[in-house]
Design a protein around this motif. Sequence first.
Motif, PDB file in Angstrom:
ATOM      1  N   GLY A 248       5.424   0.121  65.907  1.00 52.22           N
ATOM      2  CA  GLY A 248       4.734  -0.841  66.751  1.00 52.22           C
ATOM      3  C   GLY A 248       4.408  -0.307  68.124  1.00 52.22           C
ATOM      4  O   GLY A 248       4.376  -1.061  69.101  1.00 52.22           O
ATOM      5  N   PRO A 343       9.284  -4.086  64.952  1.00 53.76           N
ATOM      6  CA  PRO A 343       8.089  -4.578  65.648  1.00 53.76           C
ATOM      7  C   PRO A 343       7.531  -5.824  64.976  1.00 53.76           C
ATOM      8  O   PRO A 343       7.650  -6.008  63.760  1.00 53.76           O
ATOM      9  CB  PRO A 343       7.119  -3.404  65.550  1.00 53.76           C
ATOM     10  CG  PRO A 343       7.553  -2.649  64.342  1.00 53.76           C
ATOM     11  CD  PRO A 343       9.042  -2.800  64.281  1.00 53.76           C
ATOM     12  N   ASP A 347       2.691  -6.524  67.502  1.00 49.57           N
ATOM     13  CA  ASP A 347       2.906  -5.147  67.956  1.00 49.57           C
ATOM     14  C   ASP A 347       2.204  -4.149  67.030  1.00 49.57           C
ATOM     15  O   ASP A 347       1.596  -3.181  67.499  1.00 49.57           O
ATOM     16  CB  ASP A 347       4.402  -4.836  68.016  1.00 49.57           C
ATOM     17  CG  ASP A 347       5.116  -5.645  69.089  1.00 49.57           C
ATOM     18  OD1 ASP A 347       4.456  -6.032  70.071  1.00 49.57           O
ATOM     19  OD2 ASP A 347       6.327  -5.892  68.937  1.00 49.57           O
ATOM     20  N   LYS A 348       2.278  -4.384  65.736  1.00 53.64           N
ATOM     21  CA  LYS A 348       1.644  -3.468  64.793  1.00 53.64           C
ATOM     22  C   LYS A 348       0.123  -3.511  64.910  1.00 53.64           C
ATOM     23  O   LYS A 348      -0.552  -2.499  64.735  1.00 53.64           O
ATOM     24  CB  LYS A 348       2.073  -3.807  63.367  1.00 53.64           C
ATOM     25  CG  LYS A 348       3.543  -3.519  63.079  1.00 53.64           C
ATOM     26  CD  LYS A 348       3.886  -3.805  61.631  1.00 53.64           C
ATOM     27  CE  LYS A 348       5.360  -3.484  61.348  1.00 53.64           C
ATOM     28  NZ  LYS A 348       5.725  -3.745  59.935  1.00 53.64           N
TER      29      LYS A 348
END
Length: 555
Positions: A248, A343, A347-348
Motif C-alpha cells: 500500500g 494496507p 491505500d492500494k
Amino acid sequence: LVVAALFCAFCLGASGGALVSSRLQTPTLPFIWSHPDTPTQAPQPASHSAPSADDVDLPLEITSDVLDAIRYVPRGVRATSTVCPEGTVSDPVRTTRERVKQLPLMAETAARLLDPGPSVRPSTCELSTECLSTRTHEHFGTAHLRDVCMTGDATTLYLITGSTTPSGADADPMLLSHGWWSSHLNKRIYRHWVREVSSVDDVPGAKRVWLQGDWLAGLPVFRYGQKNVFHVAHEDISWLKDAFQCAGLTGGPDVNFLMLLHRSLLGFNPAGRLWELALAGGRSWYVPEEAFNTTFCFHRLHFRTEWQFSNHTPGRLPRAHARAEAACKRADPSRQASAGLKPSPEDKSRAFAGMVDIAKEARTRMGLPTEYVLAAKWPAPRVTIVHRLKTRRLANVEFMAKVLRDAGMLVTLASLECMPLEVQLSVVSNSSTFLGVHGAALVFAQVLPLDALVVELRSSPCVEPSHGKQYTSFRTRGKVVGAPRVAVLPNGSCPAPWRVNAAVDVIADIAAVLAAIREYDPVASRQPGRAATDNRRRPQSWQPRKTQQRQYVRL
C-alpha cells in the motif's frame, strides 16, 4: 520608390534563412502537438517536496525539428541518420542525480532516518493472504511488521514477543522466504528466517539502530541483469509494482527500499534509473558486509516473501509459513495491535502503479501535464515511430511517415537512443499509436494511454509470437504487421528462416500499417474497435488488402 526599396530590403533579409532550408521549421511550442480546440495546460507541480542537493539533474528538454510537417526528435535527427546528432546524449541513462545510487545501510549513511528513542512495544506482524500471487509460477506474499529487528547480514528477523516466547523446538528459526535471484542458469539461492525473543535486549548485535519511515524489503530476480531495459521494465518493475501494491505504498521522501543483498545492483544503468523514478524522492539501500555487526530495527517494515522452491496452492500461505504465522498470533493474541498493519483498499488504490507512475514522474520533471487522458479525446491521431539508428532500421520509414502525414495524422520520428530516459517516456506517453520494429523499445508501450494502439513491425511476413515477447499485449489494442511477402519472402513459408529480431533492416508494409491505424487507433477510428468510415482522405492505392495470414489482434 521608397516603398519598393523597403520591400526589396525586407525580401533580401528574409531570404537568408529560406536559402538554408526552405522547408525546415523549428517549433517554439511544447512537444505536445497544439490544436486550436486544445487549451494549453500549465506545468504540474512536482510530485514530492522541493528537491534536495542530491536530487538535482541536468536541464531536461524535448528538442525537435519539423520538416514537411513531420516532427523529428531530437533536433538534428533525420530519416537517413545513423548516429545521434551533435549535442544530444549518447547515454540515455545519464543523470547527475545522486539518488540513482544505492546507499549502504549503515548508521553513518542513514543518519537522518535514525530514531533516538528505541521502541519498548512488542512486535506485531501479519502475513498477508490477500496479496498472494494467483499464478503458479510466481510464488510471493507480504509480511507486514511493526517494531521488528533484522541482523546485519539480512538473513534473520527478530520478533519481540515479551513473555510469550516459547521454548524448546518452537524457539528454532522459522522459514519466512526461500527463493533465488540472478540468471535462471546461475541461480543464487537465499533464505530468510524469523526468530522470537523476549525483549529487544535479546536481539544479537554489537550495535543497534532504530530507523524511521516506511521500509520495503525484498530481492528482485534481475534474471537478465540490470542493463536489459525490456526485462527490467517488464519483469523487475512489475515485481516492484506488486511489492508496492501489497504494502500500500507509493513513492516519496519517506519511503525506503531495502534490497536484501550485500552489494549494490542499482546505479547508472536502466534498472537504477527506473528505480529512482519509481521511488520519486525515496531511497534505495543495500546491506554491506561492514554492517554485519549492526542490528537494524524498523518501526514499519513490509517484507516481500518468496518461495520459488515450495509446492503450494496459489492464494494460500505455504506450509513452511505456518509456524511464522503462529508466531505473529502469539505476539498479538487479540490481533488488535495488528489491525492497522495491512494496507486498506484505499491505500492500494493510491499505491505505485508501475511504469505509468514512472512516466508521470518523468513528465513532472519535464514540466509537462501528468494527468493521463484517453487518447480518443485528442483532435487528431498522434503516431510515434521508433526510428532506430543502428540495427533493425526501417528502410522505408520516410515514405511511411509521409503517407501517415497525408492521411491527416501527426507523425513523430523519435530516436530514443539519443534522448535521456525522462524525455523518452514523455515522448512515448504522448502517442495514440506507438509503432516500431520488434525490439526492447516497444516495452515503453506500458506508458501509453490505456486506449492507445501498439503496432509491432516484423522483418518477415510472419506474425506469430516470438520467444514469448508479444509487445502488442501491453495495451488492449495491438497489431503485428509483417513485412511485404513479395519484398522479403516471395516463395517461403512461416515461420521465417531468420529470427524476427535479427540485426537486419526492415521493410514496412505501409498499406497494412495505415489500415491498422485507421481501424484501431482510438482517434482515427473514432469508435472503439470499429474501422473508420470516412474514406475521403484515403487514396485508392492504400486501400486495406484482404490477407489469409493469421493476425494477432487484441481489442
